[in-house]
Scaffold this motif. Structure first.
Motif, PDB file in Angstrom:
ATOM      1  N   ASP A  13      16.225  19.989  20.197  1.00 51.61           N
ATOM      2  CA  ASP A  13      16.630  21.339  19.786  1.00 51.61           C
ATOM      3  C   ASP A  13      16.144  22.396  20.764  1.00 51.61           C
ATOM      4  O   ASP A  13      16.864  23.355  21.056  1.00 51.61           O
ATOM      5  CB  ASP A  13      16.133  21.651  18.375  1.00 51.61           C
ATOM      6  CG  ASP A  13      16.967  20.967  17.300  1.00 51.61           C
ATOM      7  OD1 ASP A  13      18.146  20.667  17.562  1.00 51.61           O
ATOM      8  OD2 ASP A  13      16.440  20.741  16.195  1.00 51.61           O
ATOM      9  N   LYS A  16      18.429  22.226  23.729  1.00 57.17           N
ATOM     10  CA  LYS A  16      19.715  22.850  23.412  1.00 57.17           C
ATOM     11  C   LYS A  16      19.577  24.376  23.431  1.00 57.17           C
ATOM     12  O   LYS A  16      20.440  25.060  23.973  1.00 57.17           O
ATOM     13  CB  LYS A  16      20.211  22.402  22.038  1.00 57.17           C
ATOM     14  CG  LYS A  16      20.702  20.986  21.983  1.00 57.17           C
ATOM     15  CD  LYS A  16      21.147  20.693  20.549  1.00 57.17           C
ATOM     16  CE  LYS A  16      21.474  19.269  20.295  1.00 57.17           C
ATOM     17  NZ  LYS A  16      21.859  19.040  18.883  1.00 57.17           N
ATOM     18  N   ILE A  23      20.570  28.538  18.118  1.00 61.55           N
ATOM     19  CA  ILE A  23      21.363  28.329  16.916  1.00 61.55           C
ATOM     20  C   ILE A  23      21.934  29.676  16.479  1.00 61.55           C
ATOM     21  O   ILE A  23      21.231  30.674  16.435  1.00 61.55           O
ATOM     22  CB  ILE A  23      20.505  27.707  15.791  1.00 61.55           C
ATOM     23  CG1 ILE A  23      20.121  26.282  16.179  1.00 61.55           C
ATOM     24  CG2 ILE A  23      21.240  27.727  14.462  1.00 61.55           C
ATOM     25  CD1 ILE A  23      19.164  25.605  15.228  1.00 61.55           C
ATOM     26  N   ARG A  28      26.416  27.850  21.232  1.00 61.53           N
ATOM     27  CA  ARG A  28      25.813  26.747  20.478  1.00 61.53           C
ATOM     28  C   ARG A  28      26.746  26.281  19.357  1.00 61.53           C
ATOM     29  O   ARG A  28      26.893  25.084  19.121  1.00 61.53           O
ATOM     30  CB  ARG A  28      24.470  27.193  19.912  1.00 61.53           C
ATOM     31  CG  ARG A  28      23.715  26.143  19.112  1.00 61.53           C
ATOM     32  CD  ARG A  28      23.173  25.022  19.993  1.00 61.53           C
ATOM     33  NE  ARG A  28      22.295  24.167  19.263  1.00 61.53           N
ATOM     34  CZ  ARG A  28      20.976  24.298  19.225  1.00 61.53           C
ATOM     35  NH1 ARG A  28      20.373  25.232  19.910  1.00 61.53           N
ATOM     36  NH2 ARG A  28      20.246  23.476  18.511  1.00 61.53           N
ATOM     37  N   GLU A  29      27.388  27.227  18.681  1.00 61.40           N
ATOM     38  CA  GLU A  29      28.309  26.866  17.607  1.00 61.40           C
ATOM     39  C   GLU A  29      29.475  26.044  18.151  1.00 61.40           C
ATOM     40  O   GLU A  29      29.885  25.061  17.554  1.00 61.40           O
ATOM     41  CB  GLU A  29      28.829  28.118  16.896  1.00 61.40           C
ATOM     42  CG  GLU A  29      27.766  28.855  16.096  1.00 61.40           C
ATOM     43  CD  GLU A  29      27.208  28.039  14.940  1.00 61.40           C
ATOM     44  OE1 GLU A  29      27.991  27.340  14.258  1.00 61.40           O
ATOM     45  OE2 GLU A  29      25.988  28.101  14.712  1.00 61.40           O
ATOM     46  N   TYR A  31      29.477  24.216  20.901  1.00 63.59           N
ATOM     47  CA  TYR A  31      28.926  22.917  21.299  1.00 63.59           C
ATOM     48  C   TYR A  31      28.781  21.999  20.082  1.00 63.59           C
ATOM     49  O   TYR A  31      29.206  20.838  20.111  1.00 63.59           O
ATOM     50  CB  TYR A  31      27.568  23.107  21.977  1.00 63.59           C
ATOM     51  CG  TYR A  31      26.793  21.825  22.147  1.00 63.59           C
ATOM     52  CD1 TYR A  31      27.065  20.957  23.186  1.00 63.59           C
ATOM     53  CD2 TYR A  31      25.790  21.481  21.236  1.00 63.59           C
ATOM     54  CE1 TYR A  31      26.356  19.771  23.326  1.00 63.59           C
ATOM     55  CE2 TYR A  31      25.080  20.297  21.375  1.00 63.59           C
ATOM     56  CZ  TYR A  31      25.371  19.447  22.417  1.00 63.59           C
ATOM     57  OH  TYR A  31      24.685  18.275  22.544  1.00 63.59           O
ATOM     58  N   GLU A  32      28.192  22.501  19.000  1.00 57.02           N
ATOM     59  CA  GLU A  32      27.963  21.695  17.799  1.00 57.02           C
ATOM     60  C   GLU A  32      29.289  21.266  17.171  1.00 57.02           C
ATOM     61  O   GLU A  32      29.432  20.130  16.730  1.00 57.02           O
ATOM     62  CB  GLU A  32      27.114  22.463  16.783  1.00 57.02           C
ATOM     63  CG  GLU A  32      25.717  22.815  17.257  1.00 57.02           C
ATOM     64  CD  GLU A  32      24.782  21.619  17.407  1.00 57.02           C
ATOM     65  OE1 GLU A  32      25.069  20.536  16.850  1.00 57.02           O
ATOM     66  OE2 GLU A  32      23.749  21.771  18.075  1.00 57.02           O
ATOM     67  N   LEU A  35      30.869  18.592  19.338  1.00 52.01           N
ATOM     68  CA  LEU A  35      30.112  17.353  19.169  1.00 52.01           C
ATOM     69  C   LEU A  35      30.530  16.638  17.885  1.00 52.01           C
ATOM     70  O   LEU A  35      30.725  15.423  17.876  1.00 52.01           O
ATOM     71  CB  LEU A  35      28.613  17.646  19.163  1.00 52.01           C
ATOM     72  CG  LEU A  35      27.679  16.454  19.032  1.00 52.01           C
ATOM     73  CD1 LEU A  35      27.871  15.479  20.189  1.00 52.01           C
ATOM     74  CD2 LEU A  35      26.234  16.927  18.973  1.00 52.01           C
ATOM     75  N   ARG A  36      30.690  17.390  16.806  1.00 46.82           N
ATOM     76  CA  ARG A  36      31.122  16.787  15.539  1.00 46.82           C
ATOM     77  C   ARG A  36      32.501  16.143  15.685  1.00 46.82           C
ATOM     78  O   ARG A  36      32.758  15.080  15.127  1.00 46.82           O
ATOM     79  CB  ARG A  36      31.139  17.837  14.434  1.00 46.82           C
ATOM     80  CG  ARG A  36      29.773  18.226  13.958  1.00 46.82           C
ATOM     81  CD  ARG A  36      29.849  19.194  12.791  1.00 46.82           C
ATOM     82  NE  ARG A  36      28.545  19.715  12.490  1.00 46.82           N
ATOM     83  CZ  ARG A  36      28.149  20.946  12.755  1.00 46.82           C
ATOM     84  NH1 ARG A  36      28.968  21.810  13.315  1.00 46.82           N
ATOM     85  NH2 ARG A  36      26.931  21.344  12.457  1.00 46.82           N
TER      86      ARG A  36
END
Length: 109
Positions: A13, A16, A23, A28-29, A31-32, A35-36
């Protein structure tokens, strides 16, 4: 005199936060979320293989071409939830979605 290197360890974390963004940041949003979607594609591929199905056979079960299954497994970004649900139904696998409201925007968790 001997110099000692600092043993600097960072958590995932923290890395990241430093390299992608903290976050809540737009970077970051994104990227996340990406990734999902990558994980979702890998899950579809994994379950398909566990069921001993080819991409062509899975495509036939849900009424799409093999190439669409291939694209879905590599990148689930341009697919509808309806298609994802059809895929998991054909694979006889359950899928659960969690949707959260954050500042008026939807987030898939």
């Amino acid at each position: 005199m001997e110099t000692k290197k600092k043993n600097r360890r960072m958590t995932l974390d923290q890395m990241k936060d430093k390299h992608i963004g903290e976050i809540g940041s737009e970077e970051r949003e994104k990227y996340e979320f990406d990734l999902r979607l990558d994980v979702l594609g890998e899950m579809i591929k994994s379950v398909r293989k566990e069921r001993h199905l080819t991409q062509e056979q899975l495509g036939e079960l849900i009424g799409v071409q093999k190439s669409q299954i291939s694209k879905l497994e590599r990148n689930a970004k341009n697919v509808t939830i309806e298609t994802i649900l059809k895929v998991f139904k054909a694979l006889k696998a359950n899928i659960k979605f969690s949707i959260e409201m954050a500042d008026g925007d939807f987030k898939i968790a």
